[in-house]
Design a protein around this motif. Structure first.
Motif, mmCIF file in Angstrom:
data_model
loop_
_atom_site.group_PDB
_atom_site.id
_atom_site.type_symbol
_atom_site.label_atom_id
_atom_site.label_comp_id
_atom_site.label_asym_id
_atom_site.label_seq_id
_atom_site.Cartn_x
_atom_site.Cartn_y
_atom_site.Cartn_z
ATOM 1 N N PRO A 92 72.806 -37.491 -66.402
ATOM 2 C CA PRO A 92 72.667 -36.745 -65.144
ATOM 3 C C PRO A 92 72.286 -35.281 -65.356
ATOM 4 C CG PRO A 92 74.620 -38.135 -65.083
ATOM 5 C CD PRO A 92 74.074 -38.235 -66.480
ATOM 6 N N GLY A 93 72.822 -34.671 -66.419
ATOM 7 C CA GLY A 93 72.580 -33.241 -66.630
ATOM 8 C C GLY A 93 71.145 -32.901 -66.962
ATOM 9 N N MET A 94 70.369 -33.899 -67.442
ATOM 10 C CA MET A 94 69.019 -33.609 -67.900
ATOM 11 C C MET A 94 68.047 -33.382 -66.745
ATOM 12 S SD MET A 94 69.284 -33.401 -71.141
ATOM 13 C CE MET A 94 67.646 -33.568 -71.861
ATOM 14 N N GLN A 99 78.750 -31.194 -59.529
ATOM 15 C CA GLN A 99 79.819 -32.184 -59.707
ATOM 16 C C GLN A 99 79.333 -33.493 -60.324
ATOM 17 O OE1 GLN A 99 83.027 -31.740 -58.763
ATOM 18 N NE2 GLN A 99 82.706 -29.694 -57.957
ATOM 19 N N ASP A 100 78.041 -33.777 -60.190
ATOM 20 C CA ASP A 100 77.569 -35.085 -60.682
ATOM 21 C C ASP A 100 77.145 -35.027 -62.147
ATOM 22 O OD1 ASP A 100 75.235 -33.618 -60.573
ATOM 23 O OD2 ASP A 100 74.050 -35.204 -59.634
ATOM 24 N N ASP A 121 88.514 -38.882 -63.837
ATOM 25 C CA ASP A 121 87.215 -39.368 -63.347
ATOM 26 C C ASP A 121 86.222 -38.245 -63.060
ATOM 27 O OD1 ASP A 121 88.234 -38.455 -61.020
ATOM 28 O OD2 ASP A 121 88.295 -40.398 -59.992
ATOM 29 N N ASN A 122 86.674 -36.987 -63.018
ATOM 30 C CA ASN A 122 85.672 -35.917 -62.876
ATOM 31 C C ASN A 122 85.048 -35.542 -64.230
ATOM 32 O OD1 ASN A 122 88.144 -34.807 -63.560
ATOM 33 N ND2 ASN A 122 87.960 -33.021 -62.210
ATOM 34 N N VAL A 123 85.671 -35.960 -65.345
ATOM 35 C CA VAL A 123 85.022 -35.782 -66.664
ATOM 36 C C VAL A 123 83.767 -36.647 -66.712
ATOM 37 C CG1 VAL A 123 85.241 -36.200 -69.155
ATOM 38 C CG2 VAL A 123 87.171 -35.236 -67.876
ATOM 39 N N PHE A 145 84.294 -26.913 -63.681
ATOM 40 C CA PHE A 145 83.160 -26.975 -62.747
ATOM 41 C C PHE A 145 83.089 -25.698 -61.913
ATOM 42 C CE2 PHE A 145 83.632 -31.449 -63.799
ATOM 43 C CZ PHE A 145 82.329 -31.897 -63.825
ATOM 44 N N GLU A 146 84.270 -25.198 -61.501
ATOM 45 C CA GLU A 146 84.291 -23.997 -60.668
ATOM 46 C C GLU A 146 83.822 -22.774 -61.457
ATOM 47 O OE1 GLU A 146 87.844 -25.400 -57.667
ATOM 48 O OE2 GLU A 146 88.259 -23.853 -59.165
#
Ligand code: AMP
Ligand code: MG
Length: 343
Positions: free
Chosen positions: A232-234, A65-66, A114-116, A58-59
């Motif tokens: 979420p990414g869309m 993050q979502d 859980d961040n995956v 992510f960094e």
């Protein structure tokens, strides 16, 4: 700044193949991020069971993050270890399309950090169909979370140079296995209900899926920009080139008039189109996407990255029919564009 390693292993015959993959795998197992080729685009990998390692993805990308990540594995047995239950229609689809450009969204059993999953109860799982990806995943023996290896918002990378341009100094390494093939990302298929739903069109088309399951739905948000997407990414703007892009549908005559009008205003025009269009049109810079819609998918992201601010003020890009892999191509182009003109 991290010293980013680069291994050049364009084919399995090169002398350093096994050693390169062992080094890359040991970095991944040690909690570092490594980019590698898949048949769709380059992925930026980290151990999906290691929360801290996944944070580094992510960094490096600047990814929100979502936006959950897809977990990549080499085999169906490894895939089963990440999920609660696999519906029978997914078993059928896996027999035909996996390994391949399709991601199944299934209930997670909690193995992935859980961040995956961005805190969702579900996880996206995929078996990539690329020898380097497969050999690397086998060498790691952990599921590897891997979004596209670009800075968030930019066109996805289809060569190691694209990855290098975006992430050199931010990640531990890049495995250069040459240009990818399909060129657009995997189809994301929500398989948590009786009827599967396409959340993102990709390398496996709706028609192909419908040969093996009776009904395949499409997330309404793909057609209606006001509906909230289930992936979420869309919801994010994506795939943006350095300069504005207009997606254009029209005849050779109307399009050439548009180009000429914009040039008269002092704008330098870059044309991104299939050979059929390029034969009839001329602009300041022209990039061919090839002949077929499959060629277009393969060359699209490289084309979007090639036009540079300073050389070009506006990209004019051909609009393609939205069937087959054309659905994935147009989904990406609509996100990349600031305007869609039907002349
Ligand atoms: P990328 O890996 O950058 O190609 O993006 C992965 C895509 O899959 C994004 O649009 C995500 O939002 C979507 N995705 C990944 N996991 C899930 C999930 N558990 N549920 C819904 N969408 C997901
Ligand atoms: Mg991406």
């Amino acid at each position: 700044m991290i010293d980013t390693k680069r291994w050049n292993i364009e084919n399995r015959e090169v002398d350093n193949y096994s050693q390169a993959l062992e080094e890359a795998a040991s970095l991944l197992k040690g909690g570092e991020t490594v980019a590698f080729p898949t048949e769709t685009v380059y992925g930026l990998g980290a151990d999906a069971t290691n929360h801290q390692a996944v944070t580094k993805i992510f960094e490096a990308k600047g990814r929100p993050q979502d936006n959950p990540l897809i977990a990549h594995v080499a085999t169906k047995e490894q895939l089963r270890q990440l999920v609660d239950h696999i519906p029978s229609y997914v078993e059928r689809l896996m027999d035909v399309f996996s390994p391949g450009p399709i991601t199944y969204i299934l209930e997670s059993n909690g193995t992935c950090a859980d961040n995956v999953t961005a805190g969702l109860s579900t996880v996206g799982v995929r078996i990539p169909d690329h020898p380097v990806a497969r050999d690397l995943l086998l060498a790691c023996d952990v599921p590897v979370a891997a979004p596209s290896a670009n800075l968030s918002g930019k066109p996805s990378p289809t060569t190691a140079n694209h990855v290098w341009d975006d992430l050199n100094g931010k990640i531990a390494g890049v495995v250069d296995g040459g240009a990818t093939g399909v060129g657009v990302e995997s189809t994301v298929l929500d398989c948590t209900q009786d009827i599967p739903i396409i959340l993102r069109p990709g390398g496996v088309t709706k028609d192909q899926l419908e040969e093996y399951v009776d009904t395949v739905m499409v997330d309404p948000a793909l057609a209606n920009q006001h509906a909230k997407p289930k992936a979420p990414g869309m919801k994010y703007r994506h795939y943006s080139p350095e300069v504005p892009l207009w997606l254009v549908d029209g005849s050779a005559e109307t399009i050439q008039t548009l180009i000429d009008d914009e040039r008269k205003k002092g704008n330098k025009i870059g044309l991104l189109a299939s050979n059929k269009w390029l034969e009839h049109l001329s602009a300041d810079e022209e990039i061919s996407l090839g002949d077929t819609i499959y060629d277009v998918a393969t060359h699209l992201y490289d084309g979007l990255r090639t036009f540079k601010e300073g050389n070009i003020d506006l990209i004019i890009c051909e609009a393609f029919p939205e069937d087959g892999i054309g659905q994935a191509v147009m989904n990406r182009l609509k996100k990349a564009s600031s305007d869609y003109l039907k002349l």
